[in-house]
Design a protein around this motif. Structure first.
Motif, short mmCIF file in Angstrom:
data_model
loop_
_atom_site.label_atom_id
_atom_site.label_comp_id
_atom_site.label_asym_id
_atom_site.label_seq_id
_atom_site.Cartn_x
_atom_site.Cartn_y
_atom_site.Cartn_z
N GLU A 74 0.82 -1.22 0.00
CA GLU A 74 0.00 0.00 0.00
C GLU A 74 0.85 1.26 0.00
O GLU A 74 0.38 2.32 -0.38
N HIS A 75 2.11 1.13 0.47
CA HIS A 75 2.87 2.34 0.72
C HIS A 75 4.28 2.29 0.14
O HIS A 75 4.97 1.28 0.29
N GLU A 222 1.09 0.71 7.58
CA GLU A 222 0.86 2.15 7.49
C GLU A 222 1.65 2.94 8.54
O GLU A 222 2.20 4.00 8.25
#
Ligand SMILES: *Cc1c(COP(=O)(O)O)cnc(C)c1O
Length: 407
Positions: A74-75, A222
């Motif tokens: 995701e990052h 995250e």
């Protein structure tokens, strides 16, 4: 409004109807806000919006999105070089009193950053044998925050058992940072093997043309990403839109380039095994390589970087061999369209496990037809054996002269 002011306030032409295949290069230091209230609340959009050029532009965000996608993460945070990405990650995760474990085969500047800089800031640095596997557990104590893996090792090509190391590290609360530059996301995904974060020097395969420096940190966590992003601001690290656009261009051809380089490298590696001037070929995709079974289990392909060790009679003639190469250019780095040779890389000289004074020659295979590369190496090997034959003969002649004089 006077002319000068009008020039300073010039609005760009409308881009309505403009559909280009290229990702636009968006340069900025200042980013402007519609109201003072929006400016004051700008850090609410720090992680994924735009607040200041150093913290991201549409071009760098596009690159980060592509790299995230390649790792099914995701990052991603892009940084001005692979080294700055490693430095940021370790600085953000470690503090005085902590312990970090670093593979003794890791990229030289990674090791030296740890042993020189982190150690000076009170972090205990332990270099470990890259083939340690579950033995890593014995090195992890309750102060150990990070284990750095790099598979294969930059020069010496040991494949590490990442899942086993991750298991031991996580059991004792340490995080695993994986330098995945050799394989890139195309050939290995350490996040799927359990690593918490990947560092990839996009300067290598992604850039692909020896003209751009960028590093990427990629994670599915995250909180970890936010920590990296916060520290990147404090350290003043960001990438230019121009460099990000070069990396984005490179990504388009990376699969084709890597396939070609991998095939050529293996062809040359197999051929070199049979040459009498070569003692050892270090390449994990060779069936005889000590890390081959792990490579087969965890990797989807091989890149074009491997090392050789010259046979004993030739070990002092490395420079004659390297200087005789015409197509391979002498230099550091890898992953470019051009074939590069790096002479005399230390096998392991860092005082860590397995330290020796042996030297290797490292090849980074480019896009030249493999026949040309093989002919180039063959001609240089001929210089090597001619040189040795010459010195052996000269030695014999000297001996005979000496004996004559003695008589
Ligand atoms: C090149 C490299 C780095 C550093 O990348 P730069 O962009 O040159 O700073 C880190 N790790 C590995 C394995 C590399 O090959």
């Amino acid at each position: 409004m006077k002319t000068e002011t009008r020039l300073l306030r010039a609005e760009p032409a409308s881009d309505a109807g403009f559909a280009s295949l290229a990702v636009p290069v968006t340069r900025a230091s200042t980013i402007v806000f519609p109201t003072s209230d929006a400016f004051e609340r700008r850090y609410e959009q720090f992680y994924d919006g735009y607040t200041y050029g150093l913290y991201g532009t549409p071009t760098s965000r596009t690159l980060e999105a592509r790299i995230s996608e390649l790792y099914a993460a995701e990052h991603c945070l892009c940084l001005p070089s692979g080294q700055s990405a490693t430095v940021l990650a370790l600085s953000a995760l470690l503090k005085a009193g902590d312990r970090v474990l670093v593979a003794a085969s890791a990229y030289g500047s990674t090791r030296t950053f740890c042993t020189d800089m982190l150690a000076a800031f009170g972090v205990e640095v332990v270099l470990y044998d890259p083939t340690i596997a579950s033995g890593i557990g014995a090195l992890i104590d309750d102060r150990t925050r990070v284990v750095v893996v790099e598979s294969p090792g930059s020069n010496t090509m040991e494949i590490q058992d990442i899942p086993t190391i991750v298991q031991a590290a996580h059991a004792l609360g340490a995080r695993v940072l994986a330098d995945n530059t050799w394989a890139s996301a195309l050939h290995c995904n350490p996040l799927d093997l359990g690593a918490d974060m990947v560092m990839e020097a996009l300067s290598k395969h992604a850039g692909g043309h020896a003209d751009v420096l960028i590093g990427a940190l990629v994670t599915r966590n995250e909180a970890l990403f936010r920590r990296m992003k916060d520290v990147s601001r404090l350290m003043g690290l960001g990438v230019s839109a121009d460099d990000a656009s070069l990396a984005l261009r490179g990504l388009q051809t990376m699969p084709l380039r890597m396939e070609r380089e991998g095939v050529s490298a293996l062809t040359l590696a197999h051929w070199l095994i049979g040459r009498p001037e070569i003692a050892r070929v270090l390449h994990p995709a060779l069936p005889g390589d000590p890390g081959h079974h792990l490579w087969k289990r965890d990797f989807r392909g091989a890149s074009g970087l491997f090392s050789v060790e010259l046979a004993v009679p030739y070990q002092n003639s490395t420079s004659s061999f390297v200087d005789a190469l015409r197509i391979f250019r002498i230099g550091a780095s890898w992953g470019s369209t051009h074939s590069i040779v790096t002479p005399q890389v230390p096998f392991r000289s860092n005082g860590g496990p397995g330290s020796t004074s042996r030297k290797l020659i490292r090849f980074s295979i480019g896009l030249e037809p493999v026949e040309d590369l093989q002919a180039d190496i063959e001609a240089a090997l001929a210089v090597l054996s001619a040189g040795t034959t010459h010195s052996v003969r000269k030695h014999a002649v000297d001996q005979r002269e000496l004996q004559k004089e003695e008589r």
